[in-house]
Scaffold this motif. Structure first.
Motif, PDB file in Angstrom:
ATOM      1  N   CYS A  47      -6.423 -28.504  -4.619  1.00  0.00           N
ATOM      2  CA  CYS A  47      -6.472 -27.220  -3.915  1.00  0.00           C
ATOM      3  C   CYS A  47      -5.508 -27.274  -2.729  1.00  0.00           C
ATOM      4  CB  CYS A  47      -7.902 -26.975  -3.435  1.00  0.00           C
ATOM      5  SG  CYS A  47      -8.074 -25.644  -2.237  1.00  0.00           S
ATOM      6  N   CYS A  48      -4.971 -26.125  -2.328  1.00  0.00           N
ATOM      7  CA  CYS A  48      -4.041 -26.094  -1.192  1.00  0.00           C
ATOM      8  C   CYS A  48      -4.769 -26.255   0.139  1.00  0.00           C
ATOM      9  CB  CYS A  48      -3.255 -24.790  -1.200  1.00  0.00           C
ATOM     10  SG  CYS A  48      -4.198 -23.326  -0.705  1.00  0.00           S
ATOM     11  N   THR A  49      -6.088 -26.144   0.145  1.00  0.00           N
ATOM     12  CA  THR A  49      -6.996 -26.177   1.311  1.00  0.00           C
ATOM     13  C   THR A  49      -7.033 -24.838   2.041  1.00  0.00           C
ATOM     14  OG1 THR A  49      -5.556 -26.855   3.179  1.00  0.00           O
ATOM     15  CG2 THR A  49      -6.333 -28.603   1.705  1.00  0.00           C
ATOM     16  N   GLY A  50      -6.385 -23.807   1.512  1.00  0.00           N
ATOM     17  CA  GLY A  50      -6.206 -22.543   2.227  1.00  0.00           C
ATOM     18  C   GLY A  50      -7.432 -21.983   2.917  1.00  0.00           C
ATOM     19  N   LEU A  51      -8.512 -21.787   2.161  1.00  0.00           N
ATOM     20  CA  LEU A  51      -9.715 -21.206   2.758  1.00  0.00           C
ATOM     21  C   LEU A  51     -10.251 -22.084   3.879  1.00  0.00           C
ATOM     22  CD1 LEU A  51     -11.550 -19.937  -0.454  1.00  0.00           C
ATOM     23  CD2 LEU A  51     -10.496 -18.534   1.318  1.00  0.00           C
ATOM     24  N   GLY A  52     -10.271 -23.398   3.649  1.00  0.00           N
ATOM     25  CA  GLY A  52     -10.751 -24.325   4.670  1.00  0.00           C
ATOM     26  C   GLY A  52      -9.794 -24.430   5.845  1.00  0.00           C
ATOM     27  N   HIS A  53      -8.491 -24.407   5.531  1.00  0.00           N
ATOM     28  CA  HIS A  53      -7.485 -24.541   6.587  1.00  0.00           C
ATOM     29  C   HIS A  53      -7.539 -23.356   7.542  1.00  0.00           C
ATOM     30  CE1 HIS A  53      -3.759 -25.759   8.522  1.00  0.00           C
ATOM     31  NE2 HIS A  53      -3.269 -24.547   8.327  1.00  0.00           N
ATOM     32  N   TYR A  54      -7.593 -22.139   6.990  1.00  0.00           N
ATOM     33  CA  TYR A  54      -7.608 -20.948   7.839  1.00  0.00           C
ATOM     34  C   TYR A  54      -8.979 -20.683   8.445  1.00  0.00           C
ATOM     35  CZ  TYR A  54      -2.879 -19.954   6.275  1.00  0.00           C
ATOM     36  OH  TYR A  54      -1.528 -20.032   6.023  1.00  0.00           O
ATOM     37  N   SER A  55      -9.959 -21.480   8.064  1.00  0.00           N
ATOM     38  CA  SER A  55     -11.278 -21.395   8.700  1.00  0.00           C
ATOM     39  C   SER A  55     -11.489 -22.566   9.658  1.00  0.00           C
ATOM     40  CB  SER A  55     -12.385 -21.390   7.636  1.00  0.00           C
ATOM     41  OG  SER A  55     -12.280 -20.251   6.818  1.00  0.00           O
ATOM     42  N   HIS A 205      -1.240   2.914   5.557  1.00  0.00           N
ATOM     43  CA  HIS A 205      -1.945   1.631   5.492  1.00  0.00           C
ATOM     44  C   HIS A 205      -1.408   0.690   4.405  1.00  0.00           C
ATOM     45  CE1 HIS A 205      -5.058   2.521   8.431  1.00  0.00           C
ATOM     46  NE2 HIS A 205      -5.278   3.683   7.853  1.00  0.00           N
ATOM     47  N   LYS A 206      -0.233   0.978   3.845  1.00  0.00           N
ATOM     48  CA  LYS A 206       0.272   0.086   2.791  1.00  0.00           C
ATOM     49  C   LYS A 206       0.409  -1.349   3.297  1.00  0.00           C
ATOM     50  CE  LYS A 206       3.856  -0.663  -0.690  1.00  0.00           C
ATOM     51  NZ  LYS A 206       5.063  -0.149  -1.367  1.00  0.00           N
ATOM     52  N   ARG A 207       0.908  -1.528   4.512  1.00  0.00           N
ATOM     53  CA  ARG A 207       1.115  -2.873   5.036  1.00  0.00           C
ATOM     54  C   ARG A 207      -0.138  -3.460   5.679  1.00  0.00           C
ATOM     55  NH1 ARG A 207       4.230  -4.310   8.886  1.00  0.00           N
ATOM     56  NH2 ARG A 207       4.963  -6.260   8.006  1.00  0.00           N
ATOM     57  N   SER A 208      -1.208  -2.707   5.691  1.00  0.00           N
ATOM     58  CA  SER A 208      -2.447  -3.224   6.296  1.00  0.00           C
ATOM     59  C   SER A 208      -3.016  -4.361   5.458  1.00  0.00           C
ATOM     60  CB  SER A 208      -3.492  -2.110   6.406  1.00  0.00           C
ATOM     61  OG  SER A 208      -3.062  -1.093   7.266  1.00  0.00           O
ATOM     62  N   THR A 209      -3.689  -5.256   6.127  1.00  0.00           N
ATOM     63  CA  THR A 209      -4.381  -6.347   5.443  1.00  0.00           C
ATOM     64  C   THR A 209      -5.522  -5.802   4.593  1.00  0.00           C
ATOM     65  OG1 THR A 209      -5.765  -8.306   5.813  1.00  0.00           O
ATOM     66  CG2 THR A 209      -5.798  -6.640   7.506  1.00  0.00           C
ATOM     67  N   CYS A 210      -5.994  -6.613   3.659  1.00  0.00           N
ATOM     68  CA  CYS A 210      -7.136  -6.212   2.830  1.00  0.00           C
ATOM     69  C   CYS A 210      -8.437  -6.208   3.634  1.00  0.00           C
ATOM     70  CB  CYS A 210      -7.277  -7.149   1.631  1.00  0.00           C
ATOM     71  SG  CYS A 210      -7.729  -8.851   2.077  1.00  0.00           S
ATOM     72  N   GLY A 211      -8.446  -6.943   4.756  1.00  0.00           N
ATOM     73  CA  GLY A 211      -9.645  -7.000   5.579  1.00  0.00           C
ATOM     74  C   GLY A 211     -10.421  -8.298   5.445  1.00  0.00           C
ATOM     75  N   ALA A 212     -10.063  -9.113   4.449  1.00  0.00           N
ATOM     76  CA  ALA A 212     -10.826 -10.351   4.211  1.00  0.00           C
ATOM     77  C   ALA A 212     -10.708 -11.322   5.379  1.00  0.00           C
ATOM     78  CB  ALA A 212     -10.378 -11.021   2.915  1.00  0.00           C
ATOM     79  N   GLY A 213      -9.459 -11.615   5.751  1.00  0.00           N
ATOM     80  CA  GLY A 213      -9.251 -12.533   6.864  1.00  0.00           C
ATOM     81  C   GLY A 213      -9.952 -13.868   6.680  1.00  0.00           C
ATOM     82  N   ARG A 215     -12.440 -16.214   6.813  1.00  0.00           N
ATOM     83  CA  ARG A 215     -13.789 -16.305   7.374  1.00  0.00           C
ATOM     84  C   ARG A 215     -14.257 -14.986   7.981  1.00  0.00           C
ATOM     85  NH1 ARG A 215     -12.534 -20.208  12.585  1.00  0.00           N
ATOM     86  NH2 ARG A 215     -10.910 -18.934  13.523  1.00  0.00           N
ATOM     87  N   GLN A 216     -13.313 -14.051   8.218  1.00  0.00           N
ATOM     88  CA  GLN A 216     -13.695 -12.793   8.869  1.00  0.00           C
ATOM     89  C   GLN A 216     -14.709 -12.003   8.042  1.00  0.00           C
ATOM     90  OE1 GLN A 216     -12.825 -12.323  11.985  1.00  0.00           O
ATOM     91  NE2 GLN A 216     -11.659 -14.230  11.834  1.00  0.00           N
ATOM     92  N   ARG A 217     -14.594 -12.085   6.713  1.00  0.00           N
ATOM     93  CA  ARG A 217     -15.549 -11.347   5.874  1.00  0.00           C
ATOM     94  C   ARG A 217     -16.963 -11.898   6.020  1.00  0.00           C
ATOM     95  NH1 ARG A 217     -13.256 -13.779   0.746  1.00  0.00           N
ATOM     96  NH2 ARG A 217     -12.271 -11.783   0.307  1.00  0.00           N
ATOM     97  N   PHE A 218     -17.072 -13.102   6.588  1.00  0.00           N
ATOM     98  CA  PHE A 218     -18.387 -13.714   6.775  1.00  0.00           C
ATOM     99  C   PHE A 218     -18.859 -13.661   8.229  1.00  0.00           C
ATOM    100  CE2 PHE A 218     -16.275 -16.075   3.263  1.00  0.00           C
ATOM    101  CZ  PHE A 218     -17.041 -15.573   2.225  1.00  0.00           C
ATOM    102  N   VAL A 219     -17.949 -13.950   9.184  1.00  0.00           N
ATOM    103  CA  VAL A 219     -18.369 -14.028  10.584  1.00  0.00           C
ATOM    104  C   VAL A 219     -18.175 -12.716  11.333  1.00  0.00           C
ATOM    105  CG1 VAL A 219     -17.920 -16.511  10.679  1.00  0.00           C
ATOM    106  CG2 VAL A 219     -16.123 -14.920  11.382  1.00  0.00           C
ATOM    107  N   ASN A 220     -17.292 -11.850  10.846  1.00  0.00           N
ATOM    108  CA  ASN A 220     -17.092 -10.528  11.437  1.00  0.00           C
ATOM    109  C   ASN A 220     -17.142  -9.487  10.321  1.00  0.00           C
ATOM    110  OD1 ASN A 220     -16.673 -11.161  14.235  1.00  0.00           O
ATOM    111  ND2 ASN A 220     -14.696 -12.039  13.652  1.00  0.00           N
ATOM    112  N   ARG A 221     -18.243  -9.463   9.628  1.00  0.00           N
ATOM    113  CA  ARG A 221     -18.368  -8.637   8.433  1.00  0.00           C
ATOM    114  C   ARG A 221     -18.101  -7.150   8.710  1.00  0.00           C
ATOM    115  NH1 ARG A 221     -20.614  -8.607   3.326  1.00  0.00           N
ATOM    116  NH2 ARG A 221     -21.530  -6.616   2.693  1.00  0.00           N
ATOM    117  N   ASP A 222     -18.645  -6.622   9.794  1.00  0.00           N
ATOM    118  CA  ASP A 222     -18.468  -5.196  10.088  1.00  0.00           C
ATOM    119  C   ASP A 222     -16.991  -4.858  10.269  1.00  0.00           C
ATOM    120  OD1 ASP A 222     -21.173  -4.841   9.930  1.00  0.00           O
ATOM    121  OD2 ASP A 222     -21.513  -4.783  12.097  1.00  0.00           O
TER     122      ASP A 222
END
Length: 325
Positions: A47-55, A205-213, A215-222
């Motif tokens: 794995c690239c570690t992406g999810l863990g690295h950015y968290s 909003h084409k260039r907007s992020t999906c919102g996942a971020g 860990r953001q979908r877990f720690v800043n869900r709203d």
């Protein structure tokens, strides 16, 4: 302009794709086989570690050690053109390559770790994998092979309102190598043209992020859901039928959470979500279940299949009627 390879490619497996949408990988292989791209998939990769690295679970050194191991596998197999199906894998490995090639201190630390753990055969040599010359996203290959894609299209999807969602970690992290712009990202739109599809192009909003971020979908869900909702509303205002993705994390954010956002906002978006390779594979006539893996989606893809089948039936009837007259 970078030279885009069509051989000696290691297709890099993605944990999010394998765990959430395995049809993206099978669709990518299907398309690559159709357009003459030579590649391997090696189960020894990590794995690239992406999810863990950015968290902030994996530090940069740990990520670099793991990335260097992946480069070692690519070198051993003589497939040092590493192509990513996930934009996070893409951004992570491009940074790792830059560190290993340009920072002697980091390279020495990584090689010492390999040596101390009995993995000296993995020691990295400067220039083994170049960030710009050897690391690509699948969309780079598809863009370069637009003519071959066009030759293999069997299904007309021009009747659908289709929009594209560019991935942040492709357009905004290592933007110096982005194909077809990063301020107004057009690569997915241009690839879809080869399938006979004119997308809606630019939208709010084409260039907007999906919102996942991550860990953001877990720690800043709203906050996460608010960003996703705003983009979905923008797409609804454009009467979009299909949103095309190039990153499994983005696709998961929209596909998995769209039903919850619909309920929360009392709206019906009526929007389907497909990876670029899934949509191309479909347009090439692939099996929706065995290749595209639509059974893994939260928002059902069957309405698209049914509508296409109905259109084909109507076209056949028209041809038969014309022939009779």
């Amino acid at each position: 302009m970078r030279k885009i390879p069509d051989k000696n490619i290691m297709l890099f497996k993605s944990c999010l794709i394998n765990g959430e949408y395995p049809g993206i990988e099978s669709s990518t292989k299907y398309v690559f086989d159709k357009i003459g791209v030579e590649y391997i998939v090696d189960d020894r990769q990590s794995c690239c570690t992406g999810l863990g690295h950015y968290s902030d679970i994996y530090d940069q050194l740990s990520t670099t050690v793991i990335g260097g191991r992946n480069f070692s596998i690519a070198k051993k197999t003589n497939h040092t053109n590493i192509v990513m199906m996930c934009s996070t894998c893409y951004a992570i490995h491009k940074k790792v390559a830059k560190l290993l090639n340009n920072n002697i201190e980091v390279r020495d630390k990584v090689n010492n770790i390999y040596d101390e753990t009995g993995l000296d055969e993995m020691k990295y040599e400067e220039g083994t994998v170049d960030s710009s010359k050897n690391i690509f996203h699948v969309v780079d290959i598809l863009f370069d092979k637009k003519e071959e894609i066009a030759k293999n299209i069997k299904i007309d999807l021009s009747g659908f309102r289709i929009a594209t969602h560019p991935a942040c970690h492709y357009c905004k992290v290592q933007y110096e190598d982005v194909t077809e712009g990063f301020r107004d990202p057009k690569i997915l739109d241009e690839i879809l043209k080869s399938c006979g599809i004119e997308t809606i192009g630019w939208y709010d909003h084409k260039r907007s992020t999906c919102g996942a971020g991550f860990r953001q979908r877990f720690v800043n869900r709203d906050l996460s859901m608010k960003v996703t909702s705003e983009k979905l509303i923008s797409l609804k205002n454009e009467n979009v039928d299909i949103l095309v993705h190039m990153c499994p994390n983005c696709q998961m954010q929209f596909d998995r959470y769209q039903p919850f956002i619909e309920k929360d906002l009392d709206l019906d978006f009526k929007m389907l979500h497909l990876n670029i390779c899934q949509l191309i594979a479909f347009a090439m006539g692939s099996d929706p279940y065995k290749v595209m893996g639509i059974q893994t989606h939260t928002v059902p893809i069957e309405p698209l299949i049914e509508k296409v089948e109905k259109n084909l039936t109507n076209e056949i009837k028209k041809v038969k009627t014309t022939n009779k007259t």
